[in-house]
Design a protein around this motif. Structure first.
Motif, mmCIF file in Angstrom:
data_model
loop_
_atom_site.group_PDB
_atom_site.id
_atom_site.type_symbol
_atom_site.label_atom_id
_atom_site.label_comp_id
_atom_site.label_asym_id
_atom_site.label_seq_id
_atom_site.Cartn_x
_atom_site.Cartn_y
_atom_site.Cartn_z
ATOM 1 N N GLU A 1 0.821 -1.210 0.000
ATOM 2 C CA GLU A 1 0.000 0.000 0.000
ATOM 3 C C GLU A 1 0.858 1.263 0.000
ATOM 4 O O GLU A 1 0.524 2.246 -0.658
ATOM 5 C CB GLU A 1 -0.933 -0.012 1.216
ATOM 6 N N TRP A 2 1.971 1.249 0.721
ATOM 7 C CA TRP A 2 2.792 2.455 0.805
ATOM 8 C C TRP A 2 3.286 2.885 -0.577
ATOM 9 O O TRP A 2 3.453 4.084 -0.829
ATOM 10 C CB TRP A 2 3.954 2.307 1.786
ATOM 11 N N GLU A 3 3.514 1.928 -1.487
ATOM 12 C CA GLU A 3 3.958 2.298 -2.835
ATOM 13 C C GLU A 3 2.842 3.025 -3.591
ATOM 14 O O GLU A 3 3.112 3.948 -4.363
ATOM 15 C CB GLU A 3 4.409 1.070 -3.625
ATOM 16 N N VAL B 1 0.443 4.829 -2.152
ATOM 17 C CA VAL B 1 0.339 6.150 -1.533
ATOM 18 C C VAL B 1 1.484 7.040 -2.015
ATOM 19 O O VAL B 1 1.287 8.224 -2.309
ATOM 20 C CB VAL B 1 0.316 6.040 0.005
ATOM 21 N N ALA B 2 2.692 6.481 -2.129
ATOM 22 C CA ALA B 2 3.831 7.252 -2.625
ATOM 23 C C ALA B 2 3.575 7.727 -4.059
ATOM 24 O O ALA B 2 3.885 8.875 -4.405
ATOM 25 C CB ALA B 2 5.107 6.420 -2.550
#
Length: 190
Positions: A114-116, A118-119
């Motif tokens: 998920e962080w990718e 969001v990034a």
């Protein structure tokens, strides 16, 4: 504005508070250019996780009214948000000419973390911000802690999460650079 390099644009970018943005309408063509440039953000596996919902004029006023209604109802239920924060948030929506809801679409196949995603959305917002700066516009990314309460009125789909609102408008006055401290302590050469 007239910039000679991307470095100048990066250094000229400001977080312009909504109260410093004029309510003067921004053309649809300019908004579309911001969104087009947002779509050129890098992202792994080409999931293009950014979703933007554009509010201007009457739709922005309806959004402000709906958000106020939801926040007041949640406050009455004991949700911890101060009345002043509700008034400030709703007032900001009403002040600015354009409010863009920033939404991330999480890859439902879970091909990447998920962080990718969001990034990637954050880089898309940066592209919009730099484009706005290049055009002499101010912008502000508002991320109040209660945005998750707006999922229904924003008609979010499965796997989507609200990341805040991006406000854009003409700037009332030049904002001085906040500068940056020496970055040497933040860098380690190996």
């Amino acid at each position: 504005m007239n910039y000679n390099s991307i470095s100048e644009i990066i250094k000229a970018r400001r977080a312009t508070p909504p109260g410093m943005l004029m309510k003067k309408e921004i053309s649809k063509e300019v908004i579309e250019e911001l969104l087009e440039n947002a779509s050129w953000a890098p992202n792994h596996k080409k999931t293009e996780p950014w979703r933007f919902k554009i509010y201007t004029g009457e739709s922005k006023q309806k959004l402000a009214d709906d958000c106020a209604r939801i926040l007041e109802a949640k406050r009455a239920e004991g949700y911890p948000v101060a009345e002043e924060k509700v008034a400030k948030f709703v007032g900001n929506l009403q002040k600015v000419p354009v409010a863009i809801a920033i939404v991330v679409q999480i890859d439902l196949a879970k091909r990447l973390p998920e962080w990718e995603e969001v990034a990637a959305v954050s880089m898309a917002v940066q592209n919009m911000w730099l484009t706005a700066t290049e055009k002499g516009l101010g912008a502000f990314w508002a991320t109040p802690g209660f945005v998750e309460l707006f999922d229904e009125i924003l008609e979010l789909q499965p796997g989507q999460k609200m990341l805040g609102f991006f406000y854009v408008g003409e700037v009332m006055m030049d904002y001085p650079s906040p500068g940056r401290r020496d970055q040497t302590p933040n860098i380690e050469w190996k």
